[in-house]
Design a protein around this motif. Structure first.
Motif, PDB file in Angstrom:
ATOM      1  N   MET A   1       0.823  -1.202   0.000  1.00  0.00           N
ATOM      2  CA  MET A   1       0.000   0.000   0.000  1.00  0.00           C
ATOM      3  C   MET A   1       0.863   1.261   0.000  1.00  0.00           C
ATOM      4  O   MET A   1       1.588   1.509   0.958  1.00  0.00           O
ATOM      5  CB  MET A   1      -0.872   0.011   1.251  1.00  0.00           C
ATOM      6  CG  MET A   1      -1.737  -1.227   1.387  1.00  0.00           C
ATOM      7  SD  MET A   1      -3.109  -0.908   2.466  1.00  0.00           S
ATOM      8  CE  MET A   1      -3.880   0.436   1.625  1.00  0.00           C
ATOM      9  N   PRO A   2       0.779   2.034  -1.044  1.00  0.00           N
ATOM     10  CA  PRO A   2       1.586   3.250  -1.141  1.00  0.00           C
ATOM     11  C   PRO A   2       1.165   4.268  -0.093  1.00  0.00           C
ATOM     12  O   PRO A   2       0.019   4.310   0.323  1.00  0.00           O
ATOM     13  CB  PRO A   2       1.269   3.746  -2.553  1.00  0.00           C
ATOM     14  CG  PRO A   2      -0.065   3.185  -2.876  1.00  0.00           C
ATOM     15  CD  PRO A   2      -0.105   1.857  -2.193  1.00  0.00           C
ATOM     16  N   THR A   3       2.127   5.078   0.327  1.00  0.00           N
ATOM     17  CA  THR A   3       1.818   6.126   1.290  1.00  0.00           C
ATOM     18  C   THR A   3       1.861   7.473   0.587  1.00  0.00           C
ATOM     19  O   THR A   3       2.243   7.577  -0.583  1.00  0.00           O
ATOM     20  CB  THR A   3       2.843   6.144   2.432  1.00  0.00           C
ATOM     21  OG1 THR A   3       4.053   6.729   1.935  1.00  0.00           O
ATOM     22  CG2 THR A   3       3.102   4.737   2.932  1.00  0.00           C
ATOM     23  N   ILE A   4       1.527   8.472   1.337  1.00  0.00           N
ATOM     24  CA  ILE A   4       1.500   9.810   0.758  1.00  0.00           C
ATOM     25  C   ILE A   4       2.895  10.228   0.298  1.00  0.00           C
ATOM     26  O   ILE A   4       3.057  10.984  -0.670  1.00  0.00           O
ATOM     27  CB  ILE A   4       0.940  10.821   1.788  1.00  0.00           C
ATOM     28  CG1 ILE A   4       0.506  12.102   1.075  1.00  0.00           C
ATOM     29  CG2 ILE A   4       1.946  11.099   2.879  1.00  0.00           C
ATOM     30  CD1 ILE A   4      -0.146  13.100   2.009  1.00  0.00           C
ATOM     31  N   ALA A   5       3.889   9.701   0.990  1.00  0.00           N
ATOM     32  CA  ALA A   5       5.269  10.031   0.628  1.00  0.00           C
ATOM     33  C   ALA A   5       5.618   9.433  -0.734  1.00  0.00           C
ATOM     34  O   ALA A   5       6.288  10.066  -1.559  1.00  0.00           O
ATOM     35  CB  ALA A   5       6.221   9.505   1.698  1.00  0.00           C
ATOM     36  N   ASP A   6       5.160   8.217  -0.953  1.00  0.00           N
ATOM     37  CA  ASP A   6       5.418   7.579  -2.242  1.00  0.00           C
ATOM     38  C   ASP A   6       4.829   8.418  -3.377  1.00  0.00           C
ATOM     39  O   ASP A   6       5.468   8.646  -4.403  1.00  0.00           O
ATOM     40  CB  ASP A   6       4.786   6.180  -2.263  1.00  0.00           C
ATOM     41  CG  ASP A   6       5.386   5.278  -1.200  1.00  0.00           C
ATOM     42  OD1 ASP A   6       6.596   5.429  -0.926  1.00  0.00           O
ATOM     43  OD2 ASP A   6       4.652   4.451  -0.637  1.00  0.00           O
ATOM     44  N   VAL A   7       3.609   8.842  -3.138  1.00  0.00           N
ATOM     45  CA  VAL A   7       2.935   9.644  -4.154  1.00  0.00           C
ATOM     46  C   VAL A   7       3.709  10.933  -4.399  1.00  0.00           C
ATOM     47  O   VAL A   7       3.960  11.323  -5.549  1.00  0.00           O
ATOM     48  CB  VAL A   7       1.493   9.977  -3.723  1.00  0.00           C
ATOM     49  CG1 VAL A   7       0.838  10.898  -4.736  1.00  0.00           C
ATOM     50  CG2 VAL A   7       0.685   8.710  -3.551  1.00  0.00           C
ATOM     51  N   ALA A   8       4.086  11.575  -3.303  1.00  0.00           N
ATOM     52  CA  ALA A   8       4.802  12.842  -3.422  1.00  0.00           C
ATOM     53  C   ALA A   8       6.073  12.667  -4.250  1.00  0.00           C
ATOM     54  O   ALA A   8       6.345  13.429  -5.181  1.00  0.00           O
ATOM     55  CB  ALA A   8       5.136  13.373  -2.034  1.00  0.00           C
ATOM     56  N   GLN A   9       6.801  11.650  -3.896  1.00  0.00           N
ATOM     57  CA  GLN A   9       8.062  11.406  -4.602  1.00  0.00           C
ATOM     58  C   GLN A   9       7.818  11.146  -6.087  1.00  0.00           C
ATOM     59  O   GLN A   9       8.437  11.759  -6.953  1.00  0.00           O
ATOM     60  CB  GLN A   9       8.765  10.210  -3.964  1.00  0.00           C
ATOM     61  CG  GLN A   9      10.093   9.885  -4.636  1.00  0.00           C
ATOM     62  CD  GLN A   9      10.754   8.671  -4.012  1.00  0.00           C
ATOM     63  OE1 GLN A   9      10.269   8.149  -2.997  1.00  0.00           O
ATOM     64  NE2 GLN A   9      11.847   8.220  -4.618  1.00  0.00           N
ATOM     65  N   ARG A  10       6.905  10.248  -6.335  1.00  0.00           N
ATOM     66  CA  ARG A  10       6.606   9.881  -7.722  1.00  0.00           C
ATOM     67  C   ARG A  10       6.120  11.088  -8.525  1.00  0.00           C
ATOM     68  O   ARG A  10       6.408  11.226  -9.720  1.00  0.00           O
ATOM     69  CB  ARG A  10       5.526   8.788  -7.737  1.00  0.00           C
ATOM     70  CG  ARG A  10       5.257   8.222  -9.098  1.00  0.00           C
ATOM     71  CD  ARG A  10       6.168   7.039  -9.364  1.00  0.00           C
ATOM     72  NE  ARG A  10       5.425   5.793  -9.508  1.00  0.00           N
ATOM     73  CZ  ARG A  10       4.750   5.465 -10.609  1.00  0.00           C
ATOM     74  NH1 ARG A  10       4.743   6.271 -11.631  1.00  0.00           N
ATOM     75  NH2 ARG A  10       4.108   4.327 -10.676  1.00  0.00           N
ATOM     76  N   GLY A  12       6.942  14.090  -7.829  1.00  0.00           N
ATOM     77  CA  GLY A  12       7.951  15.137  -7.801  1.00  0.00           C
ATOM     78  C   GLY A  12       7.506  16.370  -7.047  1.00  0.00           C
ATOM     79  O   GLY A  12       7.882  17.501  -7.360  1.00  0.00           O
ATOM     80  N   VAL A  13       6.683  16.173  -6.012  1.00  0.00           N
ATOM     81  CA  VAL A  13       6.244  17.303  -5.188  1.00  0.00           C
ATOM     82  C   VAL A  13       6.424  16.931  -3.720  1.00  0.00           C
ATOM     83  O   VAL A  13       6.878  15.837  -3.407  1.00  0.00           O
ATOM     84  CB  VAL A  13       4.756  17.632  -5.448  1.00  0.00           C
ATOM     85  CG1 VAL A  13       4.520  17.967  -6.911  1.00  0.00           C
ATOM     86  CG2 VAL A  13       3.876  16.474  -5.020  1.00  0.00           C
ATOM     87  N   GLY A  14       6.072  17.842  -2.844  1.00  0.00           N
ATOM     88  CA  GLY A  14       6.185  17.553  -1.420  1.00  0.00           C
ATOM     89  C   GLY A  14       4.913  16.922  -0.889  1.00  0.00           C
ATOM     90  O   GLY A  14       3.850  17.031  -1.502  1.00  0.00           O
ATOM     91  N   VAL A  15       5.037  16.269   0.246  1.00  0.00           N
ATOM     92  CA  VAL A  15       3.859  15.618   0.815  1.00  0.00           C
ATOM     93  C   VAL A  15       2.763  16.633   1.120  1.00  0.00           C
ATOM     94  O   VAL A  15       1.576  16.333   1.025  1.00  0.00           O
ATOM     95  CB  VAL A  15       4.200  14.851   2.110  1.00  0.00           C
ATOM     96  CG1 VAL A  15       5.083  13.664   1.813  1.00  0.00           C
ATOM     97  CG2 VAL A  15       4.836  15.770   3.129  1.00  0.00           C
TER      98      VAL A  15
END
Lengths: 335, 335
Positions: A1-10, A12-15
């Motif tokens: 399960m991806p986290t908000i950090a994964d999304v942010a990184q992918r 290219g933005v901040g959490v």
DNA sequence: CTGTTAGCGCCTTCAG
DNA sequence: CTGAAGGCGCTAACAG
């Protein structure tokens, strides 16, 4: 399960930015938003309700406390609660209290901000000491099907209901009218007692007396069995009509009468209370009270309370209504 | 609301120690434990379920998904679920699915580790594609009242039930036996269809034919009203007995027959299915299926699954039983 | 508008 | 046996 950090990184933005789009903050450019949204969708990401709740301070959960969850009416009330809660994006925890004991501790433990954001007490009467605590520092609470000063609540006029049912029978021409009911609840309000009071009042107003043995009511579960009905019909001067404190009782009484060869409503009129779905199919006359709606409206009140929109002491009386079907009629031979 | 840190400080120990006594870790001296316990009690401290859940990774919550929460049988199953869940210290979220649409998304969103630790699907049949996903990476799930390969489930032999009911009537001497039912569920299993199959099989085995118009069954809700019963009784060769696919139908059929002056069971035998509480009071013969127990046992299975104790493909068939009461009897004039 | 950083309250290593 | 510190996933306050 991806986290908000994964999304942010992918993305290219901040959490923070991801969080903002998650919460529909206007502080995000459309371009960024779209992009983040795309990534979220692509990763099939769903924010953790848990983490959000901890951060927010409260979970998206309502608690519905039901007493002796046994009657179809409780079910209907629940449906109302579920529908509006669900509509508003809240889960609802169902808690069934059976004895007075677990009422005290378990419920108070349940009604805390880390368990739920609000509570519905269905047909449950908190003890007086607890009222303060409930009204005080805990989660907002509303009572569905009951009235208590200091706590928002929805209720009906049970005495009026008992009176309406009785008066209906009186108007049909009945004079020998019995009452059958039981107080099914240990820890709740006592609707039966009030309905009985309404019955007595109506009889008195009409100048009718209530013969001995005409009131079958008590704490036990068996007051209403066939046996009890038979007692009534075995009297020297049996009733021509009976007011039942609930549709379920009316059904059994009808059955008992028919088993003796009596016809309903020709030989015996029977009126119930609640207007369960089955009552319509069986043609039972009854006093209708809003079941589904009491739950739905109770949930709405709670939602309002949670937003501080209403005084927490709102009391609203729900309407009741006489529904005449085919279980009541003029007495065969007017006595 | 005090936090674990407050307790630690007040007790003069570290949060770790407090956490340990909270979780009954053996790694604490009795003296320390007692002291911490005292402080906890004194401060009336309760650990935050939310924080604990986030830390643990999953909440102490079970999800019960019910379809069209309208029947008393669903209520009974729920009671079973609630009792064992509550006993095990779990809250249960109740989710009512009405249409096929919200079934798809909402339920899958609900069955995630951040919402609940396990799910019960009551009388709900997941679509085949979803089964994989459910069985796959999500939270453990068990189906109560239904059978599906790949998912743990509790079910009854509906066809056998239909057969048992029919054979009971046949043994009493009935030959003209009708079937009345409806498939009340859009997204669930189709018990009625199987019960009907059992009825047909029993009739065939007995060398009895099923005259045209003897099977009242369809997707609509009104197939079973008085009107439908009347159609049956208006036939040139009306049945002397009817198998109803549910107690609620049996009640209505009985009512309809009596309204025409027929007596039950003398002129018409009626047998139901489920054995609702009210069926006993009304003296309805029926096929009893475990309602409360299916919920209770389903919850236990789920609890086991959550601990990895059982294969997730356990299927258990619950017993059913013929209950003979006073709505069935030998036909008046053997035909 | 956006990235970074501190909590939310608890559990769980990891040293001592 | 016990204290300290990192992390669970997200929100919110703060600088840019």
């Amino acid at each position: 399960m991806p986290t908000i950090a994964d999304v942010a990184q992918r993305a290219g933005v901040g959490v923070g930015t991801v969080s903002r789009v998650l919460n529909d903050s206007p502080l995000v450019s459309d371009r960024t938003r779209d992009h983040v949204l795309a990534v979220i969708d692509e990763m099939n990401y769903r924010p953790s309700a848990l983490a959000r709740a901890l951060s927010i301070g409260t979970a998206g959960v309502l608690a519905a406390v039901v007493q002796r969850m046994t009657s179809p009416s409780a079910l209907q009330r629940l449906r109302g609660i579920l529908d509006v809660a669900s509509e508003a994006g809240f889960d609802v925890i169902l808690h069934n209290v059976k004895s007075v004991d677990d009422h005290k501790d378990q419920v108070r433990d349940l009604l805390r901000p880390d368990r739920c954001a609000g509570g519905l007490l269905v047909s449950i009467k908190p003890e007086d000491r607890e009222v303060e605590k409930l009204a005080g520092n805990e989660v907002p609470v509303v009572i569905v099907d009951g009235r208590l000063p200091g706590i928002a609540s929805l209720y009906i006029d049970d005495e009026l209901g008992g009176r309406m049912a009785t008066e209906h029978l009186i108007e049909l021409g009945h004079r020998r009218i019995a009452f059958v009911g039981e107080w099914e609840d240990v820890i709740g309000f006592r609707p039966t007692a009030k309905r009985l009071a309404g019955y007595r009042a109506a009889m008195a107003d009409a100048g009718l007396e209530v013969p001995e043995g005409y009131v079958k009511s008590g704490p036990h579960e068996h007051v209403v069995t066939l046996a009890s009905t038979n007692e009534l019909l075995d009297l020297d001067d049996p009733p021509t009509a009976v007011v039942a404190s609930a549709d379920s009782h009316a059904m059994v009484i009808t059955q008992g009468a028919r088993a003796r060869g009596l016809r309903v409503p020709d030989d015996l009129s029977v009126i119930g209370f609640d207007d369960l779905e089955i009552a319509e199919h069986l043609g039972i006359s009854t006093i209708r009270q809003p079941l589904y709606d009491s739950g739905a409206q109770g949930a709405r009140m709670l939602l309002d309370l949670m937003q501080g929109e209403t005084r927490s002491t709102d009391h609203v009386e729900m309407p009741i209504e006489l529904i005449v079907r085919s279980s009541t009629a003029v007495p065969r031979h007017s006595s």
